[in-house]
Design an enzyme around this catalytic site. Structure first.
Site, mmCIF file in Angstrom:
data_model
loop_
_atom_site.group_PDB
_atom_site.id
_atom_site.type_symbol
_atom_site.label_atom_id
_atom_site.label_comp_id
_atom_site.label_asym_id
_atom_site.label_seq_id
_atom_site.Cartn_x
_atom_site.Cartn_y
_atom_site.Cartn_z
ATOM 1 C CE LYS A 60 -3.825 -0.132 2.356
ATOM 2 N NZ LYS A 60 -4.622 -0.627 3.158
ATOM 3 N NE ARG A 118 -6.554 2.598 4.610
ATOM 4 C CZ ARG A 118 -7.496 3.826 4.522
ATOM 5 N NH1 ARG A 118 -6.743 4.301 4.505
ATOM 6 N NH2 ARG A 118 -8.512 4.042 3.682
ATOM 7 N N GLY A 155 -6.633 -10.482 7.663
ATOM 8 C CA GLY A 155 -6.754 -11.338 8.736
ATOM 9 C C GLY A 155 -6.207 -10.226 9.540
ATOM 10 C CG MET A 163 -5.066 -3.426 12.813
ATOM 11 S SD MET A 163 -4.077 -2.026 13.116
ATOM 12 C CE MET A 163 -4.985 -1.340 11.708
ATOM 13 N NE ARG A 176 -10.931 -0.671 -7.718
ATOM 14 C CZ ARG A 176 -11.719 -1.099 -5.845
ATOM 15 N NH1 ARG A 176 -11.247 -2.097 -4.938
ATOM 16 N NH2 ARG A 176 -13.222 -0.405 -6.384
ATOM 17 C CG HIS A 192 -25.859 -36.913 -19.457
ATOM 18 N ND1 HIS A 192 -26.359 -36.827 -19.693
ATOM 19 C CD2 HIS A 192 -24.574 -37.813 -20.273
ATOM 20 C CE1 HIS A 192 -26.620 -36.637 -21.149
ATOM 21 N NE2 HIS A 192 -26.089 -37.027 -21.602
ATOM 22 N NE ARG A 222 -17.831 -36.589 -25.690
ATOM 23 C CZ ARG A 222 -17.104 -35.149 -25.074
ATOM 24 N NH1 ARG A 222 -16.174 -35.322 -24.261
ATOM 25 N NH2 ARG A 222 -17.618 -34.388 -26.107
ATOM 26 N NE ARG A 231 -13.195 -42.176 -25.079
ATOM 27 C CZ ARG A 231 -13.906 -41.145 -24.331
ATOM 28 N NH1 ARG A 231 -13.198 -40.195 -23.117
ATOM 29 N NH2 ARG A 231 -15.449 -40.886 -23.967
ATOM 30 C CD GLU A 289 -9.525 -42.636 -19.368
ATOM 31 O OE1 GLU A 289 -10.585 -41.572 -19.805
ATOM 32 O OE2 GLU A 289 -9.690 -43.410 -21.250
ATOM 33 C CB SER A 307 -5.221 -37.955 -25.539
ATOM 34 O OG SER A 307 -5.957 -37.204 -25.657
ATOM 35 N N GLY A 350 -6.827 -38.350 -20.049
ATOM 36 C CA GLY A 350 -8.265 -37.554 -20.197
ATOM 37 C C GLY A 350 -7.962 -37.599 -18.275
ATOM 38 C CB THR A 351 -7.392 -34.474 -17.214
ATOM 39 O OG1 THR A 351 -7.942 -33.954 -18.145
ATOM 40 C CG2 THR A 351 -5.807 -34.563 -17.679
ATOM 41 C CG ASN A 352 -13.174 -35.006 -18.000
ATOM 42 O OD1 ASN A 352 -12.076 -34.236 -17.319
ATOM 43 N ND2 ASN A 352 -13.900 -35.568 -18.560
ATOM 44 C CG ASP A 353 -12.535 -41.509 -16.619
ATOM 45 O OD1 ASP A 353 -13.014 -41.789 -15.622
ATOM 46 O OD2 ASP A 353 -12.867 -41.981 -17.642
ATOM 47 C CB CYS A 394 -9.133 -35.113 -24.535
ATOM 48 S SG CYS A 394 -9.126 -37.216 -24.251
ATOM 49 C CE1 TYR A 424 -4.782 -33.292 -28.063
ATOM 50 C CE2 TYR A 424 -2.773 -34.486 -28.299
ATOM 51 C CZ TYR A 424 -4.324 -34.657 -28.572
ATOM 52 O OH TYR A 424 -4.020 -36.024 -28.010
#
Lengths: 881, 881
Positions: free
Chosen positions: A24, A94, A103, A105, A338, A456, A562, A618, A746, A765, A767-770, A832, A852
């Protein structure tokens, strides 16, 4: 030797850095240095904080002396006197650490008030009530912060007074009552601490500065430091700044200003002004601000300075600024500046205008746009202005951005039928299933009661670019009764709602929409992103419709098709079910042969739509029982067609039931169990590719992806099934065709053994979901129930299905990329999963060195921008090293 | 310079090593060297193989010469002539690589036969039919192996002959027909290859040797080499050995012998003898062998030599030998020797006898016992002899060893009730659930239609040491109709079956049992294992009954107490259900308070049973819905007790439903969602420990294990809930007590972030069951459906839930151990998954450097032995380095 300096006026401090001044203090020094009129003040350095602690929580004499020297200078500059009328100097105190630390003063305002100066303040402002309310608040703040005493009793004194007089608002309290309250506060202080409330502002100030230093040691600050690894030795600085007041008469005022229009980006000052008022008056809604032209009319000279300073600030910070200002007796002050928040449209215009004005370069423009905000440009959105007059009736998870208004439909079939008749429909469901797809296509928006960001409904809607809000648990949807209940209100199929997929908000009635805009500044941004990014951006698309959309948004190929989604179509699901329920390989092959022409046609359509760009297909992935009929009539129909008993079908369905289908018979396990499925799919892919190659004249190299691989042996086994089939068909065709077989990574084991699988796979590739499901042991269909407890306890700070967990899942991604490439330098590596469209994750993937990412079509522009930003930043960092 | 030698007589070859001679050649040389009468022969070295390949698949001249020189010597030693009567030399030709390689060339027997020598063989054996049958087979083998020609047509010639004559067995074919067949085989050979079948045995031999060398290059050998990383350069050796015949008259014979009794271990030769016969006669079941005393009676001198050689061989190999022998015209030959298979009882006796005889040392004795076989000593088993007269009617997975006989009961309740009346019961179920536990306790054995080696039934039965066969899919169990159908036969509750948990076999009727034996040699083995092992061996036990059993088997502590099993008891499940279905924290706390005394009592019992040994208690782990009632009457009962509607309960049950419960709300997620659960459990643990400490006078340091941890923050959050509770109770008690909080590592992310979690956890316990589930993405409840396809395709060679997958799951175990210890050198690390009882896995865990393994009580002795073996081997390997 000169005395060491611990206290710097803002005018002396520029360039000393945030290590010494805190964030500041450094900011105030910077504004001052470029000639912005900032209320005068000074910073007590972080070094002073350390000395305070070393000295046993005491401010050393020499620092006290420097503080009062600084106060003297402030008195001289402002022409005010500390603790005396007629023009008393009041200050704010301040804390300000090197990094912003919630957190620490709170602020103390109006320090310097006492029985004498309060009168002067009343006189100067012509507002006695204001003066005594400020005094009351000051005593309260001082007691609470400096003496670390809870507010409760003092708050109660005000509350009791209001109750006794039947007041509802603080503003109803009279001046006399406030004067009385000030006396009682002082009395309370005396009784509590056995000392008078200090009327000497020097004592007030030294105690307040000590309290700030002390707050560096409090528990909240301590735990914050631990969490973010902030060293205790940094200490905090203290900023003491003279108060200015906009309510000192008609030559005073206050307001907020943007250096450009934050809504359109237009290069004109956009501001609001309130004469003879304090900022709080605006916030409290007591008075309505005036158009900025009133400012110019009333104080033309000050207004001229105002415009000049704003331009200077913008030129200095090289970005559109959002500022608070106050005029006190005709003197202009900026209290804060700002970078201003802005709409996506404005962000684009401002960035390119700044480039054209020569203030920033192209790369900087790319960095200026928040990728997440692009979404709003790709979809029709609700009109910002009109939204202000609507209050959401419910809020769910913003699963797929955009907006949609329509009447409620409670089933996919209903949505389809009513939409076909020209009605605008919002499909509301407890949750969606694959059979709902056509209804989702027909609807303006989708709203579900259950499900998370990767349910889904969410995944499919994002793929379609359809507005969708999921997990809206306050909307109780009863599909049988065809009602949606929110609180006490029951909505039926004749009610209209509006759904905001970008915020998760649901509104009653309809809200005006603004169309998407993909040309002009947007196109310029995308061109520029293409120029600087390293990652290739592909799209997840299953059907030609999505593929065409993806190309429109700049997708450079399809990273994931898919194949299972193709089987949910009415005509096909029947054959699919026959296949699954087959008892023998022969029956299964026969059913697969009926599916083959459909599948081939789908792939042909995709290849033609992508016009020679890569298409990665796939193999069948989900557990087979997802395709099975639940309803008795469907079962009977199947039984008849297959010439077996209903009981037999039910038995087979029961046999196929799995306790944890996500970890069951799915992915390439299907091909191990039933190689004929893989053969059919390989046949369809290659036949389609050969035909498309002939018809389009473009060379096609099919990419075939094996899902859910666990080991090198499994991969080789399935690969052979596929390549044998492909080779045969290609040989028979007489055409030339290369194809590539790779795998999803995955399953954790695939990542852990990538140094083996990499020898045989042409691409990985992720499969970061699984991979996230398995690495966390979080079922994505169930986790939404317990994740809220994880967020509220701060165990998790973000949804690991939305932004990749770099420490855990990311470690596997890094490891597999490294070890896979070690054994196969030509390995092509991408992502993917849903994370492929998340900017923070894209940055991670870029830095890990993937080739990619692939995401749903509507997230392609955002991914592209994120990839460009990541690479620009990475190059800058490399340059620094 | 002497000519380089490529061919060695067995008598010359000892000590040249298997690199040169191959494994088989080296073995024959070794036997020869210690004076065992082995049929004479020679080995053509692996170097010759390499020369053959370098020379373009041609045996170089000098090697041909050396071969025939060796043949000459064999002729001299045997007094037989190669290719001529009256005493023709016939030989076998076998491949023999450095390591045994299935997929290499088969053996050619009786090489040297032609139209002349066949007559001599007929004369000498007095068995013309035998001679011509041998000739016929030789032509067939030669054609098949040397000419690489399929057997089909020649086999068909024999089949046609049998069909035409109405023969069923080959033995019905007459001598004349065989003579005719030989002619037709030769004719077929001529027509096929345009050359005569070679009557010159030298040509036969050179071609056979070439064929062996060539087989090193065939596809099967090639893929085997790839799979096991065997270098092509090793080459194969060829062994040429003179044939001996036990059917040359009454001074000839054949038999098999064990140097000690393989059933009891008694130190007396155990053998069978068949005079004037060939080994095949025994195998074909044409003739029944005689007691060995007949051998002594008929050929006393030979028998004496026989006994001497056997002792010599045993002394040389230092183990009980299983040998094949033949006597030809009063001359004894040993054709083969190997370490003999033996029962567990025999293995123990032999090992300790060998120690006492000074042949081996203690460590070697420990290495001699197969840990898996110990199981049979711990449980009553079926009488081996009697089993021979029973044929299994069905076979499932051998889930928990031992044996059990009884009448069928189709529900746990039925089993409990009928057992209480004194009936012996086998509980047969489609699958078991936690509610079945009492029925399982009451039954002699458990048989399930579904489930794998880690299904509920399997895990619980192993814990109890109860005989159990699971996944017996050919037994169709209909619980409603109360029938079990195997093939056409329907079994009811009045039918008796016998279940062999060690083999998975199910028999009709009852089979005699042999009791367990834990003293004597067994106890000596355990003492010795304790002496040499490094790992500590704990047991998984949930109730005092199991804990006592575990101590009896030598458990050194409890590594896993699953608190959830305690809640399935009739009295408790009701409160448990109330807790789960509570709507508010207050209701939940109230229900938990009712569970608290039960839980405390259980833990108290465990602590007392373990008498100061460590007890590691895991907090509640399974998904809550496992505890929910399914039946309407139970739901109604609950509704009444809780004073809410049945609908409401059903709603809540539906809400708790999860798609993938294994990855749902379970483990410490329960404590994050409902901290009151953890508080109750911590209270019960500490109160029980304090009381037990007082009552037993033994110092107790409770170990509390947090399950399913995913991150350091989660661990710290739950740890604080627990430690706050513990600290308070301990402080209130006035007693001194230390306790330890650690975590399961069973989620891949926990392993991947062990360098963080290790800072806060006092111990890691790998839950390798779940870790395997998540690392493979295999639901253990569902995988049994598709794993068979994985075994049959050799993608997997063993059940990863039974033996740890060292490459994938094991990599996580290694990584977490290493990285956890790096940040916390005092970290105590163990395993409490099912793998803790698997010998191969125990070896892995020992080498990774874990501190302990924990397994079901009945697997403790095997684990102990495996741990000792692993450590002895590891030390030996270290010694070698």
């Amino acid at each position: 030797m000169a005395e060491k300096k611990y206290v710097y006026l803002f005018t002396q401090a520029h360039g000393l850095g945030r290590e010494l001044l805190g964030g500041k203090g450094a900011g105030l020094a910077e504004m001052t240095s470029i000639g912005v009129p900032v209320p005068t003040g000074f910073t007590i350095t972080t070094e002073a904080c350390n000395l305070y602690n070393k000295a046993g929580k005491k401010i050393p004499e020499e620092i006290v002396k420097q503080i009062f020297d600084a106060v003297k200078e402030v008195e001289q500059i402002t022409g005010k006197t500390f603790g005396k009328g007629p023009n008393p100097l009041l200050v704010s105190v301040r804390s300000g650490a090197r990094v912003s630390m919630p957190g620490m003063m709170d602020t103390i305002l109006n320090l310097g008030l006492n029985d004498e100066t309060v009168k002067a303040l009343a006189d100067n402002s012509g507002n006695e009530r204001f003066a005594y309310d400020s005094y009351r608040r000051f005593i309260l703040m001082y007691t609470n912060i400096v003496k670390e005493h809870p507010r409760d009793n003092m708050d109660k004194m005000l509350d009791d007074l209001k109750t006794a007089n039947g007041y509802k608002l603080d503003t109803e309290v009279t001046t006399e009552q406030l004067k009385d309250l000030v006396e009682r506060y002082k009395e309370y202080y005396k009784m509590t601490f056995n000392e008078e409330f200090p009327s000497d502002p020097k004592i007030q100030l030294i105690n307040a500065v000590g309290a700030v230093f002390h707050s560096w040691d409090n528990e909240r600050a301590d735990s914050y430091r631990k969490m973010y690894n902030i060293p205790y030795e940094w200490g905090t600085a203290v900023n003491v700044q003279s108060m200015v007041f906009g309510n000192m008469g008609e030559d005073s005022g206050t307001g907020v200003a943007f250096s450009r229009n934050p809504s359109t980006g237009e290069n004109t000052i956009y501001a609001e002004y309130l004469p003879n008022a304090q900022g709080e008056d605006v916030v409290a809604g007591i008075r309505t601000p005036l158009h900025i032209s009133e400012f110019e009319k009333r104080l033309p000279e000050v207004y001229k300075q105002f415009c000049t300073v704003i331009k200077e600030m913008e030129n200095h910070y090289k970005d559109m600024q959002d500022m608070e200002f106050t005029v006190e007796h005709g003197k202009l002050y900026f209290l804060q500046t700002r970078s201003g928040k802005r709409t996506a449209t404005a962000a684009l215009k401002i960035a390119w205008d700044l480039v054209d004005e020569g203030l920033i370069d192209e790369k900087e423009a790319v960095l200026r746009i928040e990728p997440r905000n692009l979404d709003s440009l790709l979809h029709p959105t609700f009109d910002e202005e009109e939204l202000k007059s609507h209050t959401p009736v419910a809020t769910g998870l913003p699963a797929s951005p955009g907006s949609g208004t329509g009447k409620l439909a409670f089933s996919a079939k209903e949505a389809e039928e009513r939409a076909a008749k020209g009605e605008k429909i919002v499909l509301v469901r407890a949750e969606t299933s694959p059979e709902d797809i056509e209804g989702m296509v027909a609807a303006e928006a989708i709203l579900t009661m259950r499900g998370g960001m990767t349910s889904h409904a969410a995944v499919v809607a994002r793929g379609m670019g359809k507005c969708c809000v999921v997990g809206c648990s306050s909307a109780i949807i009863d599909e049988e009764k065809r009602t949606m209940t929110i609180g006490d209100k029951v909505y039926t199929d004749q009610d209209t709602i509006s759904v905001n997929g970008s915020t998760g908000n649901v509104y009653e009635g309809s809200v005006k929409q603004v169309p998407a805009a993909l040309t002009g500044n947007f196109a310029r941004l995308m061109d520029c992103a293409n120029k600087y990014k390293r990652l290739s951006i592909r799209a997840n698309a299953d059907v030609p419709r999505d593929a065409i959309q993806a190309v429109k948004f700049g997708a450079e190929g399809i990273g994931l098709c898919r194949t299972e989604h193709m089987f949910f179509d009415k005509d096909r699901i029947f054959h699919m079910r026959k296949m699954i329920l087959s008892d023998t390989t022969e029956e299964r092959v026969a059913a697969l042969n009926e599916l083959l022409p459909y599948q081939e046609e789908d792939f042909y359509g995709l290849y033609m739509a992508m016009d020679g760009k890569n298409v990665n297909i796939r193999l069948l992935d989900p557990p087979l029982h997802e395709f099975l009929p639940q309803e008795d009539d469907k079962i009977e129909e199947l039984a008849q067609a297959m010439n077996i008993s209903v009981d037999k079908i039910k038995q087979r369905i029961a046999y196929l039931h799995e306790f944890n289908p996500m970890m069951g018979l799915r992915g390439c396990r299907l091909d191990v169990e039933y190689p004929e499925i893989g053969r059919m799919q390989a046949t369809a892919i290659i036949k389609a590719a050969l035909r498309a190659q002939k018809d389009s004249g473009k060379k096609i190299e099919p990419e075939i992806m094996i899902p859910l691989t666990i080991s090198i042996r499994e991969f080789k086994y399935v690969k052979k099934i596929i390549s044998d089939t492909c080779d045969k068909i290609i040989a028979e065709s007489g055409q030339e065709m290369k194809y590539h077989i790779g795998t999803m990574i995955e399953i954790p084991r695939a990542a852990l053994t990538s140094y083996q699988i990499g020898k045989e796979a042409e691409f990985f590739s992720f499969g970061t979901n699984d991979l996230t499901q398995m690495t966390f042991g979080f079922s994505r269909d169930d986790a939404s129930k317990f994740l809220p407890a994880y967020y509220s306890t701060k165990i998790l700070e973000q949804d690991p299905f939305a932004t990749i967990d770099q420490v855990g899942v990311g470690r596997l991604v890094k490891l597999a990329t490294l070890e896979g490439r070690e054994v196969n330098p030509n390995l092509h590596v991408g992502v993917c999963g849903e994370h492929g469209g998340d900017p923070v994750s894209v940055d991670f993937f870029n830095r890990v060195g993937l080739d990619y990412v692939s995401c749903s079509p509507f997230r392609v522009p955002g991914a592209k921008l994120a990839a460009a930003q990541s690479e620009i930043r990475r190059q800058r960092e490399l340059g620094k090293k």
